[in-house]
Design an enzyme around this catalytic site. Structure first.
Site, PDB file in Angstrom:
ATOM      1  N   THR A 141       0.659  -1.023   0.270  1.00 29.71           N
ATOM      2  CA  THR A 141       0.074   0.108   0.388  1.00 29.71           C
ATOM      3  C   THR A 141       1.122   1.281   0.676  1.00 29.71           C
ATOM      4  O   THR A 141       2.099   1.668   0.995  1.00 29.71           O
ATOM      5  CB  THR A 141      -0.562   0.255   1.238  1.00 29.71           C
ATOM      6  N   GLY A 180       2.776  -2.815   8.411  1.00 25.96           N
ATOM      7  CA  GLY A 180       2.929  -3.209   9.932  1.00 25.96           C
ATOM      8  C   GLY A 180       4.500  -3.896   9.680  1.00 25.96           C
ATOM      9  O   GLY A 180       5.147  -4.580   8.559  1.00 25.96           O
ATOM     10  N   GLU A 423      -6.985  -6.918   3.611  1.00 24.21           N
ATOM     11  CA  GLU A 423      -7.021  -7.936   2.784  1.00 24.21           C
ATOM     12  C   GLU A 423      -7.802  -7.466   1.627  1.00 24.21           C
ATOM     13  O   GLU A 423      -9.122  -8.652   1.624  1.00 24.21           O
ATOM     14  CB  GLU A 423      -6.625  -8.960   3.405  1.00 24.21           C
TER      15      GLU A 423
END
Lengths: 676, 676
Positions: A141, A180, A423
């Site tokens: 992203t 993350g 997701e």
């Protein structure tokens, strides 16, 4: 040690099914249950204090992150010491009660390596990753681009001279954002970037990029940071990443499928759909976890609802009622409990379907891939939507104390709030599944092949002509009738959508595609109705399959699946009444069936949440404690708040800084004077 | 200064109504608008840095609390300097962007003094409270007792010898829990306790108790602390309070109504209902604020949805679409926008009804008190329920960035999450309203008087026989038709409930009361249907009343109220189809009416949120900035995160403590060795 709340003890002794049998069913059989109990003991904070969550609500983000790493260190030790498969490993992580950065490395980075590296590359990277000699994150992203992966802007330009790729963020919106374990943990990243060779754009491909070097310092050309506090997940270091012309060797492009040769030639295999795999796996994981996360919240809410008393007292009867005895409390919590168990069957079905398909794909058979993709997309959306909403509803059902972090519920809601988005954002997923249904419907009508999963579409006209002939609750909840009802609704909506699309496309300048954009509300609705059908099919299959193997727990699980069905129909009753598939009599039967189900669940409620065997430390909840001593726990926990410890030492936060001036009035007198 | 995002500028210039006129309508007319703009400038952080919210997401609870007090100090100064009425004062507080402990003192403590102290007592206490020489909180809830106030356990025992009350917490569950501004701020409290005289229990009464003395230290016998972190509201010091035989003078019982004389004689006035006032006021405030809080979230989500682009790109058209151009995004956000404006009319209606009733009660006329109580209870429940759910939906509609605290939305959700619980838990409120409806229905049938607000109940049989004759969208949304439809649904549900209760009570050992406990789901449903009717009545009245005075904004507001109506019917379509009040043709018309409404709102969306004139500092949102420079804001805000500032100074949090060991492999080698 204080004793167990007498109401809880009494309820436990009155449960009508063997709890151990249900536990074994949930945890995957006697052997897995035994192993999981051993695993649970490995994260028991009484034996291993690093796993304590007693102070988690007081920790600042940096301290909370370090705590997570300390847990990571111990968890990796366990992983090396014991023979842990995927199921064990995630169970162990989950039992710690917090997300761990390990999931990013183990659940996203390693599968990306395994799925996208060539065999040669795997030999180099996989052992390093599995040994945690490197730690990786999944970097896709960007600030300006999420779901539309095709439009990512970060580039990987092939440099002939040095046989390298130049990784670069050419715009502000191309800064990588959200991964993350990126901001402080990872040494490496799987970076998705736009492959450019000789000025030509070959689309998005993954590359392995080293982020940090000696002493963990970011390498030249790499800017890394934390993206700041989030709703939840705050012990995880979601980060941003900006590349300024960072060079990596050519063989750090993931080359299982597409390849670039030394002379800059690009090649790609025929089945581009192969990459679907990772996406689907992520969604299957999320579907798998929905029942687990919701079960935790309900364990808290139901235990508390047995301990908490309120109202219904009269002069004759000064005792207040247990709030779980109120019909509306049962309605809220048991409907959600029916989601937990229904989803548990869905989860098993989805996992099996996924594994079968994975094997088929391995054998070169991709015939079910589109089905699995569409079903997992829609189910991910519906499961996360229902689970999120049920969590918030359970929080409200706990009244005032549900608003305290010590209830444990707010942090679960904050954590879970990411699931309707990650997701694949739910709306986009519903639309994907909707497109698959539209296409299948058109194929069926034009005599082209229809996926096996949608074979009923060929019978549309028969399905539309059917009306329910059930006249009793028993007949309505017959598994075939359940499936028939949900199939009817979904098929009717789909047929109507197609007919509307056709009418509308005649007047739309962009034809059929344009018409679709005017029917998004309807497409989402059809898609959701389809997923309800899949849930009712798979949960009925699941519960019937254990009828003879688990006769003692079958009845209560059957009741829960029936309750889910009844509520699913009542929530959308208009869509069943519209064409008289059901009539007002059916609605009445379903409404009273719901009430009867609540009564059947009531004495078993505690067993249905105890069976999960969540440890107190994992739940981190004053309200959801096994012993039910909720008020003592709230008080004792509050006493440990650093704000109170400071006050006990005589530090009156705020008083010396500000309040002293306000209260003594001198300050105010001055203001009033100045006003005159 | 960076320029405004071109998409936003373009949208703003294309709005089809005069935004200034809408602003004046929202803010209460031209004069109030002018004043509010001046008030807003008083909390502009560029002029008064104490009001900055730039670092709020990085503050620990203690620092955040102190910041709040610093704002309080300045706000009190303004209050003394300027002529501020209630409306101005709350506007000013709200514009700071955070709750302030001042609301606890001003909104709960002072009204309790005003409502419950005798004139003589008021002369002593009110000036002190209004001058902030003392600071008070409202102390009612206990660890074990919330909504059932009658069962509070804290006692106030009259001591003849010394003419004092002895305030005491006799049990663990009687520890006072939750009051805001208690843990660190307040010097005094309005404490609700059980009055005991000569061993006789006179029920719950309020007492004024001094909590802290010299240097703000808790007085002897008083244990005070913070209840720990909450979902939101963390800059407010919600506290606990345990009394160990604390003596207060007799005249610190609130004696406007009930009194205790020097010789321990208790007297109470005939109209015990008087105390309703405060409860109702709190609910009216919450109804009043629902549209405001939801408007903030939608301002963020709609601005961001104009800036954010995604998908719909083809090889021919490489530009992605503004996400607000997608029908489903409009469906989510504009449905919620219809709630904002519909509730704005409801709010005005509720406030007017409340003020009229307050005046009547002042004149000794309590005929409308039960109506106002029942309506405000149910409306509080429905408004907070719809507003909460819409906030979370708007968060999801913002995709990944909606999960970041920098979006501003999570903190608004966390804050607002208390509203379905405070001032009466929603289920309990629905049940209260339901009981009022049941009683009114029975009265009507037995020829006894019915409250004016429920006069239609006398026409039940006529109402039940009606069917909608509307054949077009225009006919369906005619204000009378809207009201007719909602009245029909509610009345049918109520009549059916009564009939079911009667049937059921014949077989229930506790008769009618027992039957009710088996129909709680239905009572809540009837009550909610009643509140939908009230909303549709009051919002239609409201919007029609501005038709000629505000011809330029009337059309768009009319569209929003119609959209709310259409969705309210579609959500419960089964209940309208069941007895054929509506048929499938009506549903089709409503569904296409919704889509037409979305198209009409689309070009005006930005105007409908801009009109509220929320300042950037108040919204504290990178996504909702007026200038639309969302990505730069996310990045710049992240760069200020203390975690990143530490890293820039070379401090690698977590690496030296833990990760170094893990990555260098020595640690792991040792583990593996130990395993062998």
């Amino acid at each position: 040690m204080s004793s167990v709340n007498p109401n809880l003890s009494q309820e436990r002794s009155a449960v009508q099914f063997p709890i151990e049998e249900l536990t074994q069913f949930i945890l995957g059989g006697p052997k897995r249950t035994e192993k999981k109990r051993i695993l649970r003991s490995l994260v028991d904070p009484n034996k291993y204090p690093v796993f304590t969550n007693d102070d988690k609500f007081f920790l600042s983000r940096d301290k909370y992150y370090v705590r997570t790493l300390e847990k990571l260190k111990k968890l990796i030790q366990y992983k090396k010491q014991y023979d842990l498969d995927r199921d064990d490993w995630f169970y162990l992580l989950s039992e710690t009660g917090d997300p761990n950065v390990l999931i990013l490395h183990d659940l996203l980075f390693i599968p990306t390596l395994e799925g996208q590296l060539s065999d040669e590359q795997l030999q180099k990277w996989l052992p390093l990753a599995k040994d945690y000699a490197i730690f990786g994150c999944y970097v896709q992203t960007e600030l300006g681009h999420g779901s539309n992966v095709r439009r990512l802007e970060t580039t990987a330009t092939y440099i002939h001279e040095t046989d390298e790729f130049d990784i670069h963020c050419p715009t502000f919106t191309s800064i990588k954002w959200w991964p993350g374990a990126l901001a402080r943990t990872s040494t490496h990243a799987a970076v998705f970037a736009r492959l450019i060779i000789d000025g030509k754009d070959y689309g998005i491909h993954p590359f392995i990029v080293q982020l940090r070097g000696e002493n963990h310092k970011p390498l030249p050309g790499i800017e890394i940071g934390d993206i700041g506090p989030k709703f939840g997940f705050n012990n995880i270091d979601n980060g941003f990443l900006r590349f300024n012309h960072v060079r990596i060797p050519r063989d750090q492009m993931f080359m299982k499928f597409s390849k670039v040769s030394r002379d800059g030639k690009y090649s790609t295999p025929p089945h581009a759909k192969m990459a679907y795999g990772t996406l689907v796996a992520g969604r299957v994981d999320i579907i798998e976890q929905a029942s687990l996360f919701l079960a935790k919240v309900l364990c808290i809410a139901i235990r508390y609802s047995i301990v908490r008393k309120q109202g219904n007292d009269t002069i004759k009867n000064p005792n207040e009622s247990t709030i779980l005895d109120y019909q509306f409390q049962q309605y809220r919590l048991f409907n959600s409990l029916s989601i937990v168990y229904t989803f548990h069957f869905v989860r098993n079905w989805m996992r099996d379907s996924y594994e079968i398909n994975k094997k088929q794909v391995g054998d070169g058979d991709i015939s079910s891939m589109a089905d699995i993709h569409a079903i997992s997309s829609g189910l991910k959306a519906l499961c996360t939507e229902l689970a999120s909403d049920a969590m918030e509803d359970a929080r409200r059902a706990c009244g005032g104390h549900g608003y305290s972090h010590f209830s444990g519920i707010p942090s679960m809601i904050e954590f879970y709030a990411q699931y309707p988005t990650v997701e694949g954002e739910n709306t986009i997923l519903y639309l994907q599944t909707g497109r698959y249904l539209i296409k299948a419907f058109e194929n069926a009508r034009n005599g082209r092949p229809t996926p096996a999963a949608l074979s009923y579409i060929k019978d549309t006209s028969r399905i539309l002509s059917e009306r329910s002939r059930a006249t009793t609750w028993e007949e309505l909840i017959d598994p075939n009738e359940q499936v028939k009802a949900l199939t009817h609704r979904h098929t009717r909506l789909l047929a109507q959508l197609i007919s509307n699309l056709e009418k509308s496309s005649r007047n739309h300048p962009q034809g059929y595609e344009g018409a679709k954009s005017n029917h998004m509300i309807d497409i989402v609705n059809v898609s959701r109705a389809y997923c309800y059908m899949i849930i009712v099919i798979s949960s009925n299959e699941g519960v019937e399959s254990i009828k003879s193997s688990h006769p003692n727990i079958y009845p209560i699980l059957r009741t829960l699946v029936n309750l889910f069905f009844a509520n699913s129909v009542l929530k959308y009753s208009g869509e069943f009444l519209l064409d008289n598939y059901l009539d007002s009599k059916h609605i009445e039967i379903l409404e009273s069936g719901v009430k009867i189900s609540l009564e059947q669940i009531r004495p078993n409620a505690i067993g249905l949440v105890d069976a999960w065997e969540f440890s107190d430390n994992m739940l981190s909840s004053a309200l959801g404690r096994y012993d039910g001593n909720v008020y003592e726990a709230l008080y004792n926990w509050a006493k440990k708040d650093p704000l109170n410890l400071a006050q006990e030492k005589g530090l009156l936060i705020g008083y010396n800084e500000v309040l002293k001036d306000v209260f003594n009035g001198e300050y105010l007198k001055e203001i009033i004077k100045s006003k005159l």
